[in-house]
Structures are given as C-alpha cells and as structure tokens.
Enzyme design. Structure first.
Site, PDB file in Angstrom:
ATOM      1  N   CYS A  18      34.607  19.795  -7.135  1.00 36.47           N
ATOM      2  CA  CYS A  18      35.499  20.242  -8.210  1.00 36.47           C
ATOM      3  C   CYS A  18      36.179  21.581  -7.879  1.00 36.47           C
ATOM      4  O   CYS A  18      35.494  22.597  -7.753  1.00 36.47           O
ATOM      5  CB  CYS A  18      34.672  20.357  -9.486  1.00 36.47           C
ATOM      6  SG  CYS A  18      35.430  21.299 -10.805  1.00 36.47           S
TER       7      CYS A  18
ATOM      8  N   CYS B 154      35.514  24.281 -10.472  1.00 32.95           N
ATOM      9  CA  CYS B 154      34.144  24.782 -10.370  1.00 32.95           C
ATOM     10  C   CYS B 154      34.066  25.869  -9.300  1.00 32.95           C
ATOM     11  O   CYS B 154      33.419  26.899  -9.491  1.00 32.95           O
ATOM     12  CB  CYS B 154      33.177  23.646 -10.030  1.00 32.95           C
ATOM     13  SG  CYS B 154      33.148  22.316 -11.243  1.00 32.95           S
TER      14      CYS B 154
END
Length: 108
Positions: free
Chosen positions: A29, A32
């Site tokens: 991600c 993230c």
C-alpha cells in the site's frame, strides 16, 4: 511500532484500559508507506497511547470484524471495545492523524 502477528496477540492487546491504536496496513500500500514516514513523530506526541500495526491481509478475519475497508486505517480500542476508527481517506497527513488522536483525549 510493534507488529501484531496473531489474532490471539491482537485480542490480548485490545483489552487494556489505556487507549490502544492499531494501524491496519499492507506491504504493498503506497498510502501506508507514506504514513510510515510520519507516524513516528505522531506517536512521540501521543505517548499516553499504545501503538501497534497489523497487516490487514495476513489477519483478514480481524480486519473484517472491524470493518476495515481501506488502508491505512487507525482503529482505537479500550477495554476490548473499538471506540474510534479513522478511515484511510482521512489518514493521509500528519495533521489529520494528530487531530484525530487529539479528539480521543476525552475517551481516556
């Protein structure tokens, strides 16, 4: 930030009477990884809380149980109950995350 590896570890950690913040993320991600760049400073400003991370794909039952639909998401637990959930679309900047954590002060 310590990573939660098992469902049992997760269940034990959320039982505390201190606010426990868990970042749900994945290895792939991009948002993230962006959060990882600033979360350390945010944690330093909120030392009254416990912080952990969990891979939403590795522990999918935990993510599903907590209705994690986007990553990264920050969920806050106290005494075994989820008391707050910052969805991924509101967790893009240090300011958004800090403001969210400051709203939790009344729930301590």
């Amino acid at each position: 930030m310590e990573r939660i590896q098992t469902e049992e570890q997760y269940r034990e950690l959320i039982q505390g009477d201190k606010l426990t913040v868990i970042k749900f993320d994945t290895t792939w991600c991009p948002d993230c990884k962006n959060m990882d760049r600033f979360i350390g400073d945010v944690i330093d400003q909120h030392q009254d809380k416990e912080f952990y991370a969990i891979d939403a794909e590795k522990l999918m039952p935990v993510a599903d149980e907590n209705q994690v639909r986007g990553i990264p998401s920050l969920l806050v637990f106290k005494n075994g109950e989820k008391i707050a959930h910052l969805h991924s679309k509101w967790a893009k900047t240090p300011a958004q995350v800090s403001e969210y954590l400051e709203t939790l002060e009344s729930k301590q």
